[in-house]
Design a protein around this motif. Structure first.
Motif, PDB file in Angstrom:
ATOM      1  N   UNK A  35     -42.898   4.558  -1.843  1.00 16.36           N
ATOM      2  CA  UNK A  35     -42.093   4.363  -0.634  1.00 16.36           C
ATOM      3  C   UNK A  35     -41.211   3.131  -0.764  1.00 16.36           C
ATOM      4  N   UNK A  36     -41.742   2.058  -1.378  1.00 18.49           N
ATOM      5  CA  UNK A  36     -40.974   0.818  -1.487  1.00 18.49           C
ATOM      6  C   UNK A  36     -39.791   0.945  -2.435  1.00 18.49           C
ATOM      7  N   UNK A  37     -39.930   1.707  -3.541  1.00 22.09           N
ATOM      8  CA  UNK A  37     -38.830   1.778  -4.503  1.00 22.09           C
ATOM      9  C   UNK A  37     -37.724   2.725  -4.039  1.00 22.09           C
ATOM     10  N   UNK A  38     -38.018   3.602  -3.078  1.00 24.47           N
ATOM     11  CA  UNK A  38     -36.966   4.484  -2.545  1.00 24.47           C
ATOM     12  C   UNK A  38     -36.477   4.000  -1.183  1.00 24.47           C
ATOM     13  N   UNK A  39     -36.950   2.847  -0.747  1.00 23.44           N
ATOM     14  CA  UNK A  39     -36.526   2.289   0.539  1.00 23.44           C
ATOM     15  C   UNK A  39     -35.038   1.961   0.484  1.00 23.44           C
ATOM     16  N   UNK A  40     -34.208   2.508   1.380  1.00 24.55           N
ATOM     17  CA  UNK A  40     -32.775   2.211   1.342  1.00 24.55           C
ATOM     18  C   UNK A  40     -32.446   0.757   1.660  1.00 24.55           C
ATOM     19  N   UNK A  41     -33.411   0.030   2.237  1.00 25.06           N
ATOM     20  CA  UNK A  41     -33.185  -1.383   2.573  1.00 25.06           C
ATOM     21  C   UNK A  41     -33.784  -2.326   1.527  1.00 25.06           C
ATOM     22  N   UNK A  42     -34.094  -1.790   0.329  1.00 19.25           N
ATOM     23  CA  UNK A  42     -34.770  -2.643  -0.660  1.00 19.25           C
ATOM     24  C   UNK A  42     -33.883  -3.788  -1.119  1.00 19.25           C
ATOM     25  N   UNK A  43     -32.569  -3.568  -1.222  1.00 21.48           N
ATOM     26  CA  UNK A  43     -31.668  -4.642  -1.636  1.00 21.48           C
ATOM     27  C   UNK A  43     -31.646  -5.759  -0.594  1.00 21.48           C
ATOM     28  N   UNK A  44     -31.552  -5.361   0.665  1.00 20.36           N
ATOM     29  CA  UNK A  44     -31.514  -6.360   1.733  1.00 20.36           C
ATOM     30  C   UNK A  44     -32.814  -7.146   1.791  1.00 20.36           C
ATOM     31  N   UNK A  45     -33.947  -6.449   1.695  1.00 15.32           N
ATOM     32  CA  UNK A  45     -35.239  -7.136   1.752  1.00 15.32           C
ATOM     33  C   UNK A  45     -35.406  -8.085   0.568  1.00 15.32           C
ATOM     34  N   UNK A  46     -34.967  -7.643  -0.628  1.00 16.71           N
ATOM     35  CA  UNK A  46     -35.080  -8.502  -1.809  1.00 16.71           C
ATOM     36  C   UNK A  46     -34.206  -9.735  -1.676  1.00 16.71           C
ATOM     37  N   UNK A  47     -32.992  -9.563  -1.117  1.00 13.27           N
ATOM     38  CA  UNK A  47     -32.096 -10.706  -0.935  1.00 13.27           C
ATOM     39  C   UNK A  47     -32.664 -11.690   0.084  1.00 13.27           C
TER      40      UNK A  47
END
Length: 236
Positions: free
Chosen positions: A111-123
């Protein structure tokens, strides 16, 4: 006492977890290739991808050990189980809990690697984990980006005015990226290493603020961007 259900349950669990991990790694490899393609097209994602790769590697390592332990323990239960001397109930419960934990952790990772907000959360996390760039005073993000745009314009005007070669990276673009311009200034010996490092750090912070979608930026970083613009202006 019939213990066939123990043989079937834990042998099936070991096979199921093995197949699940194989599909998980295949899916991660596919997502990773998409991320690399996106990074080649947009170098502002470089810092985000570095943070994501570090996070994914740590979580994959934990997941690998967890699933490996679950498979081995399930096979040990099958091996040591006997009709006249079945494995103790508390051992069965412990191994079953490990099997369930491996599957649940794997699903959470998917679920985490396909999360569309992963870039925002990582930033956002990278900004929180960078205390050296935090002065405690903030400025509007729009004001910070205006200063960054001014810095980019200063560098672009200098490169065009002096006909400085800018090496391309990835697909052709209509204009140079800020990282390309910084590299061009340094490779052509227009700026020295300390100023180059300063510009690279400002570029990284700019990318994190951009992809983090935050409303404010650190005031000290804003002042450093303006000081960098002044130094580029002095070169001209």
């Amino acid at each position: 006492m019939n213990t066939d259900y123990i043989y079937w349950t834990f042998s099936a669990a070991a096979q199921s977890i093995s197949a699940f991990v194989a599909f998980l790694l295949t899916g991660y490899a596919l997502v990773h290739s998409f991320m690399e393609a996106a990074r080649q097209q947009d170098d502002s994602l470089e810092e985000i991808h570095a943070a994501l790769r570090s996070s994914y590697h740590t979580r994959l390592m934990v997941l690998t050990w967890l699933t490996g332990a679950a498979i081995i323990l399930s096979l040990l239960v099958v091996y040591f189980n006997r009709a006249d001397r079945p494995v103790h109930g508390w051992i069965l419960a412990l191994v079953a809990s490990g099997d369930v934990a491996a599957v649940v952790c794997g699903l959470i990772f998917v679920v985490s690697i396909v999360d569309p907000r992963k870039y925002q959360k990582a930033a956002e996390k990278a900004l929180e984990d960078a205390p050296e760039t935090v002065s405690g005073t903030t400025a509007p993000a729009a004001e910070f980006f205006d200063a960054v745009l001014h810095l980019e314009r200063q560098m672009r005007d200098y490169l065009k005015a002096h006909d400085v070669y800018v090496p391309s990276k990835g697909a052709p673009r209509l204009s140079y990226t800020i990282r390309q311009m910084i590299e061009a200034l340094f490779q052509n010996e227009i700026i020295e290493r300390p100023f180059y490092n300063e510009l690279v750090e400002l570029s990284k912070y700019r990318n994190l603020v951009l992809h983090g979608h935050v409303d404010s930026a650190d005031l000290a970083m804003l002042q450093r961007v303006r000081a960098a613009s002044a130094r580029i202006r002095e070169l001209r």
